[in-house]
Design an enzyme around this catalytic site. Structure first.
Site, PDB file in Angstrom:
ATOM      1  CG  ASP A 179     120.782  40.389  84.907  1.00 15.25           C
ATOM      2  OD1 ASP A 179     121.161  41.082  83.681  1.00 15.25           O
ATOM      3  OD2 ASP A 179     120.283  41.108  85.415  1.00 15.25           O
TER       4      ASP A 179
ATOM      5  CE1 TYR B 274     112.733  42.212  81.989  1.00 19.75           C
ATOM      6  CE2 TYR B 274     111.721  44.240  81.444  1.00 19.75           C
ATOM      7  CZ  TYR B 274     113.026  43.293  81.504  1.00 19.75           C
ATOM      8  OH  TYR B 274     113.431  43.313  80.358  1.00 19.75           O
TER       9      TYR B 274
END
Length: 245
Positions: free
Chosen positions: A53, A111
């Protein structure tokens, strides 16, 4: 036709995310494709392991592209890092089998999310962490992490609308490390839904403050209602660290 694999690091602060968006000059994919097209003399489209994003960073994004160029790999990495913006770096260039696909061949991802848990902001960490000033119960958050590990339907912890595709994902590791005021959260799993890490993070923080009860995790797994989970934390604390194949 050669198939070239790139390992990419980027600071996503000033970009609209990974995916190319029309004529916008503010995407990671668009920037890299423009330089590759200049390098090879032909229009190049790259395949990423997945989208990140706006504002999200990467230490180990993977992409691949096809080319007839005879340029040596060392020349490619030199050209890319000479002409790309300084906040996008190609760490490795490899020639891979023709059938390699950065997205479809990925078996998992790692992540990390970083929280600056202090009332006083950090001048240096502001682009790479989320400042959260409330006191947190780390033991309770660790208990919440354990409940999230394993295979579950994570649709309620995502911003996905209804889909025919499976929304079951497996989290193999979800851990917290504290380093002074900085909290480092590590997520390892076979895949992550749209905004899943950021919503899980918001849920963990709200559990840590007592705003949400620990049982909310089981409730969201059962009822699959996004609004019952926690907030969506900002993107600047999120890093794609590694993609597994």
């Amino acid at each position: 036709m050669r198939n070239i694999k790139l390992t990419i690091e980027y600071d996503g602060t000033r970009y609209l995310g990974w995916q190319r968006l029309g004529n916008s000059e503010k995407t990671i994919q668009g920037k890299i494709e423009n330089i590759l097209t200049q390098m090879t003399g032909t229009k190049i489209e790259i395949i990423g392991s997945g989208r990140t994003d706006a504002g999200t960073h990467a230490r180990g994004q993977i992409a691949n592209f096809k080319t007839d160029s005879k340029m040596m790999l060392a020349e490619m990495i030199d050209f890319l890092n000479r002409y790309l913006p300084r906040d996008i770096v190609v760490k490795k260039v490899e020639e891979v089998p023709e059938r390699f696909h950065a997205r479809y061949n990925a078996t998992g991802k790692k992540y990390s999310y970083h929280v600056w848990n202090n009332e006083i902001p950090s001048a240096f960490e502001r682009h790479y962490s989320f400042q959260f000033s409330q006191e947190l119960d780390i033991d309770l958050m660790n208990e919440a992490c354990r409940k999230l590990i394993g295979s579950h339907d994570f649709i309620g912890f995502s911003s996905l609308k209804k889909t025919k595709k499976s929304t079951v994902r497996t989290i193999d590791e979800l851990s917290i490390q504290q380093e002074g005021s900085m909290l480092h959260f590590t997520f390892v799993g076979n895949g992550f839904l749209y905004k899943m890490v950021r919503i899980i993070m918001g849920t963990l923080l709200e559990i840590g403050t007592g705003t949400l009860e620990l049982g909310v995790i089981d409730e969201v797994f059962e009822n699959k209602i996004r609004s019952d989970a926690g907030m969506t934390v900002p993107s600047q604390g999120l890093f794609l660290d590694e993609v597994y194949y």
